[in-house]
Each structure stands twice: as C-alpha cells, then as structure tokens.
Write an enzyme that holds these catalytic residues in place. Structure first.
Site, mmCIF file in Angstrom:
data_model
loop_
_atom_site.group_PDB
_atom_site.id
_atom_site.type_symbol
_atom_site.label_atom_id
_atom_site.label_comp_id
_atom_site.label_asym_id
_atom_site.label_seq_id
_atom_site.Cartn_x
_atom_site.Cartn_y
_atom_site.Cartn_z
ATOM 1 C CB CYS A 133 -0.922 -0.008 1.218
ATOM 2 S SG CYS A 133 -1.940 1.475 1.373
ATOM 3 C CB CYS A 136 -0.412 2.222 4.061
ATOM 4 S SG CYS A 136 -2.089 1.700 3.680
ATOM 5 C CG ASP A 137 3.430 1.072 4.406
ATOM 6 O OD1 ASP A 137 2.995 1.534 5.475
ATOM 7 O OD2 ASP A 137 3.283 -0.109 4.071
#
Length: 309
Positions: A133, A136-137
C-alpha cells in the site's frame, strides 16, 4: 447452539469497530477471529494517516491498541474459523471449525489479502521494506529509491504517487507495455523520477534487516541484474477473503461483496464492511467507519427499523 444478535466475522479494524459499536448498542454479539486481532496492521511498518493516533505509530502497536479497546468493553473474540453459514428463514446458522451458532444478523469484515509477488525474500521483508500500500507506507521512503511491481492501473497510480516522495521509482512489469489506462500511462511516462523496466520479473528481494535491492531477470533475454532500492511495493491486485460465503449473497466478478451505503448486502440480515466489500477507498479509517455503520444497520434491523436490502 448459542444464539446471538450479531455475529461479527473478522478481527481487523472494520470488525473490531463493528464489535465495539454492537456492544455499546447492547446487542448480544460475538467477534470471530481465528488469527490475530488487527489483521493487516501486523504487516504495516507504520501508520501515518489515521486521525487521532500518534503519527508514525507502528502497525503492531496499533493492533495491540485494538485489543485493549476490546478488553475495556469485555469483548472476548472467539478464536474460531467460519466454515459456512446459511439463512434458514429465521436466523443465520454459522458453522465454525469448533461449534455452531445461530444469529439474527451477521457482519462480514474478513478483509482482503494482497496478491503476493511470490518471490524469494518477499515474506521475509514484509513490513521491512516490502509493502502492499503506497498510500499507507509511501511517506517512509521519502528521498529514497523504491520499486513497484505490476502493470495495471493500481501499479501505475502507486508509482506516480510514490514519485512525490521517493527520489527514484522503478516500475517493473513482465510485459512490454502497461495495462493501465492511457492517461495514467502518459502521466507516468512523462515523470522524470519514474523509470519503467519492461519484460522483467523479480527473482529475489534482498537485504539484511531491511530491503536493500532486487534481483531481476529479463524474460526475453534472460539477462539478470541487481537494482538497489530501499522498498518494494507489490501492486498486482488483492483478493477478498470471501470464499466461505459461496453464493449466499451477491458479489462482484472478483468476489468482493456488494452493499449499499448502509453496508446492507443482498440479504438484509447480512452486512459487510472493510476491504471485503466493493469500496472506492481501502484505508483503515474508512474501514473503521464502515464497521460502525454496519453495526448500526444491524441494530436497526433487529429492532425492526431497517429492513430494506
């Protein structure tokens, strides 16, 4: 056979949220999760975009906080795997690997699993440079070199997104052209920070404590080379964890559950939330909100206030 008001299937953030809201609504509920509470949080190095928690909180710490939230409300998850369920016209009969239950309503929050690249080192470095993701990261790779594997819309979108933070983005695709939409491909090819590598597969993710590079092979020439990167983003799709539902409720062609905005499925006693349902934004914060909505809809169904499918 134990009778329930609500059976919540899945212990990720959507399921935990549903279980909390069901409990606070005074419903007799049970949360089924054979694995770890927190789901994919355990695979996330850090969480940087969830309002109300410390910026950069470790995924594992976030998962542990979910456990504390459950404990505070005396919610004890059942470590049982749902094998099957059916509607007998009066209630939903659930069969687990240990017992059977009947429930007035069911909330499915089983999430989805990212499709793995299936290469050596991938699982070893999951959460240590290997991510599924970019939203997300991506922040944690600011100023670094990363690679994306895939050739569809998701892969191209993630490469473009990562180029806003990373100083170099490789996008590795086993074919000679992308499958993404033309406007996305044009946007990617005009980005000087992104370097496409076609006709290539990843043979191994290498590193020590974290990812330091990739070993790749050209599928046409069979030439091998190493690419120094700090992270690998696998963007070859996700699979919903919905195989157990069979054909009881409607899904799309990939198996994601179809719901309305109140999380109601084609069976108005069954609700779905989180990554297992068709949804435009797959994020922790939206999954939590959907869990709350699913619990409210289940409450209204039980109280005779909400009956439409």
């Amino acid at each position: 056979m134990r009778s329930l008001d609500v059976a919540v299937i899945g212990g990720g953030i959507a399921g935990v949220s549903a279980a909390i809201y069901a409990k606070r609504a005074g419903l007799d509920s049970l949360l089924f999760e054979p694995g770890l509470i927190g789901g994919q949080l355990w695979l996330m190095e850090c969480v940087d975009n969830y309002a109300g928690v410390d910026t950069g909180i470790k995924g594992a710490m976030f998962a542990q906080q979910l456990n504390k939230n459950l404990s505070a409300l005396d919610i004890v998850p059942a470590k049982e795997k749902i094998i099957s369920f059916l509607d007998d016209g009066k209630s939903i009969i659930l069969k687990t690997d240990k017992s059977e239950y009947n429930s007035k309503t069911v909330i499915i929050a089983t999430g989805a699993s990212p499709s793995r690249a299936g290469v050596k080192g991938e699982l070893e470095f999951a959460g240590k440079g290997v991510s599924y993701c970019a939203v997300c990261d991506g922040f944690f790779f600011k100023g670094k070199a990363v690679a994306v594997v895939g050739g569809g819309n998701t892969a191209v979108e993630e490469a473009i997104y990562l180029s806003q933070m990373a100083n170099k983005v490789y996008i590795i695709h086993r074919r000679d052209k992308f499958r993404a939409m033309d406007y996305l491909t044009s946007q990617l090819l005009s980005n000087s920070k992104i370097e496409p590598i076609f006709d290539t597969i990843i043979k191994e993710v290498v590193g020590s404590e974290t990812v330091t590079g990739l070993s790749v092979e050209n599928v046409k020439t069979k030439d091998n080379k190493d690419i120094p990167v700090n992270g690998l983003f696998v963007a070859i799709g996700i699979q919903p964890n919905t195989s157990f539902i069979d054909s009881m409720i409607k899904t799309d062609e990939r198996g994601f559950i179809i719901t309305d905005n109140n999380m109601v499925t084609s069976n108005n006693s069954i609700f779905a939330c989180g990554d297992c349902r068709v949804r435009p934004l797959k994020q922790l914060i939206t999954a939590a909100a959907e869990g709350a909505q699913a619990a409210l809809s289940a409450y209204k169904k039980i109280k005779g206030q909400y009956i439409s499918a």
